[in-house]
Design an enzyme around this catalytic site. Structure first.
Site, PDB file in Angstrom:
ATOM      1  N   GLY A  73      33.619  30.001  36.304  1.00 29.07           N
ATOM      2  CA  GLY A  73      34.074  28.923  37.188  1.00 29.07           C
ATOM      3  C   GLY A  73      34.562  27.668  36.494  1.00 29.07           C
ATOM      4  N   ASN A 106      47.129  32.035  41.915  1.00 30.28           N
ATOM      5  CA  ASN A 106      46.215  32.567  40.903  1.00 30.28           C
ATOM      6  C   ASN A 106      46.587  31.983  39.551  1.00 30.28           C
ATOM      7  OD1 ASN A 106      44.269  34.368  39.709  1.00 30.28           O
ATOM      8  ND2 ASN A 106      45.959  35.684  39.056  1.00 30.28           N
ATOM      9  N   LYS A 144      36.981  47.967  51.704  1.00 32.29           N
ATOM     10  CA  LYS A 144      37.597  46.738  51.196  1.00 32.29           C
ATOM     11  C   LYS A 144      38.151  45.860  52.326  1.00 32.29           C
ATOM     12  CE  LYS A 144      41.067  45.122  47.944  1.00 32.29           C
ATOM     13  NZ  LYS A 144      41.772  45.353  46.695  1.00 32.29           N
ATOM     14  N   MET A 165      37.949  38.576  40.018  1.00 33.41           N
ATOM     15  CA  MET A 165      38.216  39.797  39.268  1.00 33.41           C
ATOM     16  C   MET A 165      38.584  41.002  40.131  1.00 33.41           C
ATOM     17  SD  MET A 165      37.945  38.728  36.239  1.00 33.41           S
ATOM     18  CE  MET A 165      37.795  40.162  35.184  1.00 33.41           C
ATOM     19  N   HIS A 201      46.563  32.865  35.404  1.00 35.72           N
ATOM     20  CA  HIS A 201      46.477  34.010  34.494  1.00 35.72           C
ATOM     21  C   HIS A 201      46.619  33.526  33.050  1.00 35.72           C
ATOM     22  CE1 HIS A 201      46.676  38.176  33.318  1.00 35.72           C
ATOM     23  NE2 HIS A 201      47.668  37.853  32.521  1.00 35.72           N
ATOM     24  N   ASN A 210      37.642  26.939  35.732  1.00 33.68           N
ATOM     25  CA  ASN A 210      38.841  26.460  36.449  1.00 33.68           C
ATOM     26  C   ASN A 210      38.447  25.791  37.756  1.00 33.68           C
ATOM     27  OD1 ASN A 210      41.559  27.075  35.121  1.00 33.68           O
ATOM     28  ND2 ASN A 210      40.407  28.961  34.758  1.00 33.68           N
TER      29      ASN A 210
HETATM   30  C1  GRF Z   1      40.476  32.420  33.165  1.00 27.75           C
HETATM   31  O1  GRF Z   1      40.901  32.693  31.859  1.00 27.75           O
HETATM   32  C2  GRF Z   1      41.549  32.756  34.173  1.00 27.75           C
HETATM   33  O2  GRF Z   1      42.838  32.526  33.700  1.00 27.75           O
HETATM   34  C3  GRF Z   1      41.330  34.238  34.372  1.00 27.75           C
HETATM   35  O3  GRF Z   1      39.930  34.404  34.345  1.00 27.75           O
HETATM   36  C4  GRF Z   1      39.329  33.342  33.586  1.00 27.75           C
HETATM   37  C5  GRF Z   1      38.364  32.676  34.501  1.00 27.75           C
HETATM   38  O4  GRF Z   1      37.638  31.655  33.864  1.00 27.75           O
HETATM   39  N1  GRF Z   1      41.962  34.680  35.592  1.00 27.75           N
HETATM   40  P1  GRF Z   1      36.772  30.650  34.709  1.00 27.75           P
HETATM   41  O5  GRF Z   1      35.842  31.474  35.582  1.00 27.75           O
HETATM   42  O6  GRF Z   1      37.694  29.789  35.534  1.00 27.75           O
HETATM   43  O7  GRF Z   1      35.998  29.852  33.697  1.00 27.75           O
END
Ligand code: GRF
Length: 200
Positions: A12, A107, A65, A90, A109, A14
């Protein structure tokens, strides 16, 4: 002021960057709810510390799902979410979320898409011998990391990089780019035209 719903699976960081940007008044938005498919996601603790409502939906507890995602959609709607931010979520997004939020779901990436989609992008870049990788924020579509690109930042790959050092250098940029993209959306400055995103 728009309402954001953030969906996570783990650390988390981000999510933290988004919350920080909101609290510093850098984004005209409010984080209305944080949803995780993983009860152990550390991001949930972070959200609670900031008094943001959290919900955990474990896919294995649902018959399929669709039912799982419909529950997520229900929660997002209950919180009147305008923008869904996937932040380290994920799982591939399915029909219920896409139907409700296409054009309103983004999203982040850790690579310069369309290079190195899917899992372990930093390792993919290293193994390939790329000299540059980076970060992409994109709208979510039915593919895996294939939606229209909003913003990208390039990050150099150093000769002696390991997956850890490259990931750390990329992550630093992720934390800047995600709030920037959210700000553009919140200000109504993003327009999807086919594969392209125009910044108005
Ligand atoms: C990040 O590198 C993001 O780009 C990818 O998964 C990771 C998540 O990191 N999709 P966090 O949970 O935000 O620390």
């Amino acid at each position: 002021m728009i309402k954001i719903g953030v969906i996570i699976s783990g650390r988390g960081s981000n999510l933290q960057a988004i919350i920080d940007a909101v609290e510093l008044g850098k984004i005209p938005a409010q984080v209305a709810v944080v949803i995780s498919n993983n009860p152990k996601a550390y991001g949930l603790e972070w959200a609670k510390k900031h008094n943001i409502p959290t919900k955990v939906y474990e896919p294995k507890k649902f018959p399929d799902k669709n039912t799982y995602e419909l529950e997520i959609v229900k929660t997002l709607r209950a919180h009147q979410v305008d923008l869904v931010c996937l932040a380290g979520y994920m799982r591939i997004v399915g029909e219920p979320l896409l139907q409700q939020y296409f054009g309103k779901m983004i999203n982040i990436h850790p690579a310069l898409l369309p290079s190195f989609p899917g899992l372990h992008s930093q390792k993919q870049a290293l193994d390939y011998g790329a000299k540059v990788s980076g970060v992409t924020v994109h709208f979510v579509d039915e593919g895996c990391d294939t939606g229209p690109i909003i913003l990208q930042t390039a990050v150099p790959v150093m000769q002696d990089d390991t997956e850890e050092t490259l990931s750390a250098r990329i992550l630093e940029q992720e934390h800047k780019l995600y709030p920037e993209a959210i700000k553009l959306f919140a200000e109504g400055k993003l327009k999807i035209e086919g594969r392209k995103v125009k910044i108005l």
